[in-house]
Write an enzyme that holds these catalytic residues in place. Structure first.
Site, PDB file in Angstrom:
ATOM      1  N   GLU A 127      12.161  -9.365   2.968  1.00 30.48           N
ATOM      2  CA  GLU A 127      11.459  -8.128   3.357  1.00 30.48           C
ATOM      3  C   GLU A 127      12.356  -6.942   3.015  1.00 30.48           C
ATOM      4  OE1 GLU A 127      11.309  -7.789   7.623  1.00 30.48           O
ATOM      5  OE2 GLU A 127      10.126  -5.951   7.565  1.00 30.48           O
ATOM      6  N   ARG A 177      12.789   5.311  12.737  1.00 34.20           N
ATOM      7  CA  ARG A 177      11.606   6.158  12.607  1.00 34.20           C
ATOM      8  C   ARG A 177      10.675   5.967  13.815  1.00 34.20           C
ATOM      9  NH1 ARG A 177       9.163   5.406   6.847  1.00 34.20           N
ATOM     10  NH2 ARG A 177       8.008   7.257   7.534  1.00 34.20           N
ATOM     11  N   HIS A 237      12.590  -2.458   2.765  1.00 39.23           N
ATOM     12  CA  HIS A 237      12.036  -1.121   3.005  1.00 39.23           C
ATOM     13  C   HIS A 237      12.982  -0.091   2.417  1.00 39.23           C
ATOM     14  CE1 HIS A 237       9.039  -2.827   5.606  1.00 39.23           C
ATOM     15  NE2 HIS A 237      10.005  -3.531   6.175  1.00 39.23           N
ATOM     16  N   ASN A 251       7.984  -5.460  -0.302  1.00 34.59           N
ATOM     17  CA  ASN A 251       7.842  -4.258   0.527  1.00 34.59           C
ATOM     18  C   ASN A 251       6.355  -4.188   0.859  1.00 34.59           C
ATOM     19  OD1 ASN A 251       7.642  -1.823   1.807  1.00 34.59           O
ATOM     20  ND2 ASN A 251       8.924  -0.714   0.348  1.00 34.59           N
ATOM     21  N   PRO A 300       0.787  -1.228   0.000  1.00 36.38           N
ATOM     22  CA  PRO A 300       0.000   0.000   0.000  1.00 36.38           C
ATOM     23  C   PRO A 300       0.823   1.284   0.000  1.00 36.38           C
ATOM     24  CG  PRO A 300      -0.148  -1.117   2.131  1.00 36.38           C
ATOM     25  CD  PRO A 300       0.512  -2.069   1.172  1.00 36.38           C
ATOM     26  N   ASN A 301       0.322   2.219  -0.794  1.00 41.19           N
ATOM     27  CA  ASN A 301       0.858   3.582  -0.916  1.00 41.19           C
ATOM     28  C   ASN A 301       2.171   3.682  -1.687  1.00 41.19           C
ATOM     29  OD1 ASN A 301      -1.306   4.817   0.638  1.00 41.19           O
ATOM     30  ND2 ASN A 301      -0.413   3.742   2.380  1.00 41.19           N
ATOM     31  N   TYR A 328      11.240   8.885   1.281  1.00 33.58           N
ATOM     32  CA  TYR A 328      11.213   7.770   0.326  1.00 33.58           C
ATOM     33  C   TYR A 328      11.955   8.050  -0.979  1.00 33.58           C
ATOM     34  CZ  TYR A 328       7.756   6.003   3.615  1.00 33.58           C
ATOM     35  OH  TYR A 328       7.134   5.557   4.756  1.00 33.58           O
ATOM     36  N   ARG A 335       5.158  10.880  -2.692  1.00 32.00           N
ATOM     37  CA  ARG A 335       4.889  10.662  -1.272  1.00 32.00           C
ATOM     38  C   ARG A 335       6.162  10.880  -0.447  1.00 32.00           C
ATOM     39  NH1 ARG A 335       4.448   4.685   1.408  1.00 32.00           N
ATOM     40  NH2 ARG A 335       3.843   5.349   3.494  1.00 32.00           N
ATOM     41  N   ALA A 354       2.941  -0.473   5.247  1.00 38.06           N
ATOM     42  CA  ALA A 354       2.497  -0.499   6.644  1.00 38.06           C
ATOM     43  C   ALA A 354       1.965  -1.869   7.078  1.00 38.06           C
ATOM     44  CB  ALA A 354       1.442   0.585   6.876  1.00 38.06           C
TER      45      ALA A 354
HETATM   46  C1  DQA Z   1       8.089   1.389   4.074  1.00 38.66           C
HETATM   47  C2  DQA Z   1       8.107   1.659   5.593  1.00 38.66           C
HETATM   48  C3  DQA Z   1       6.731   1.454   6.192  1.00 38.66           C
HETATM   49  O1  DQA Z   1       6.755   1.723   7.577  1.00 38.66           O
HETATM   50  C4  DQA Z   1       5.729   2.383   5.533  1.00 38.66           C
HETATM   51  O2  DQA Z   1       4.441   2.145   6.054  1.00 38.66           O
HETATM   52  C5  DQA Z   1       5.750   2.293   4.051  1.00 38.66           C
HETATM   53  C6  DQA Z   1       7.041   2.226   3.372  1.00 38.66           C
HETATM   54  C7  DQA Z   1       9.443   1.697   3.430  1.00 38.66           C
HETATM   55  O3  DQA Z   1       9.650   1.224   2.307  1.00 38.66           O
HETATM   56  O4  DQA Z   1      10.279   2.405   3.986  1.00 38.66           O
HETATM   57  O5  DQA Z   1       4.717   2.366   3.399  1.00 38.66           O
HETATM   58  O6  DQA Z   1       7.804   0.023   3.890  1.00 38.66           O
END
Ligand code: DQA
Length: 149
Positions: A103, A112, A105, A79, A14-15, A27, A22, A82
């Site tokens: 995993e 953070r 990020h 990835n 998501p996102n 990011y 964003r 959240a």
């Molecule tokens: C993320 C870190 C997560 O905490 C966040 O909710 C994201 C992006 C990252 O790539 O740094 O959506 O996964």
């Protein structure tokens, strides 16, 4: 019958479709297409890259199930956004499949907010890479395609 081309699947949750717009201070300015292009360019010869993005937990689980029992899939780079921090359903899916999942990020989640320090998927992943921007994905691709493994 010819052998299918081995591939790596990258799943963004998501996102992450909003990358580039964003919170670029966290990011970065690359879009998701830019990142997928960089990973594809870094793939060793003989490997294909498949890329998916979804804002829905169920779609992510379906993608893990599909690739996770496909012998041509040599690994999944995930990835989960959240969902990382609370989706036991995604953790169960990772645990259920045969393909290794890494995993990743973009940001350093440990540097953070407190809630980002919990990953419910980390214990069922092969490993975790965080904090290197798009390089996090490339490092994961390298780990999954290392022939010495
Ligand atoms: C993320 C870190 C997560 O905490 C966040 O909710 C994201 C992006 C990252 O790539 O740094 O959506 O996964």
């Amino acid at each position: 019958m010819s052998t299918p081309t081995p591939f790596i699947l990258v799943i963004n949750g998501p996102n992450l479709n909003l990358l580039g717009r964003r919170r670029p201070e966290i990011y970065g300015s690359e879009t998701l297409d830019d990142i997928n292009r960089r990973i594809a360019e870094a793939m060793p010869e003989g490997y294909a890259l498949e890329a998916r993005q979804s804002n829905s937990e169920g779609d992510i689980i379906d993608a893990i199930h599909e690739a996770g029992f496909d012998s041509a899939c040599k690994g999944i780079i995930l990835n989960a956004g959240a969902y990382t921090h609370y989706s036991y359903a995604i953790a169960d899916a990772i645990e259920a499949v045969e393909t290794p999942v890494i995993e990743v990020h973009l940001s350093n989640v440990d540097a953070r907010e407190d809630f980002r320090r919990t990953s419910v998927i980390a214990p069922v992943c092969r490993g975790s890479i965080s904090g290197f921007g798009s390089m996090s994905y490339i490092l994961a691709a390298k780990a999954l395609t290392d022939e010495k493994d």
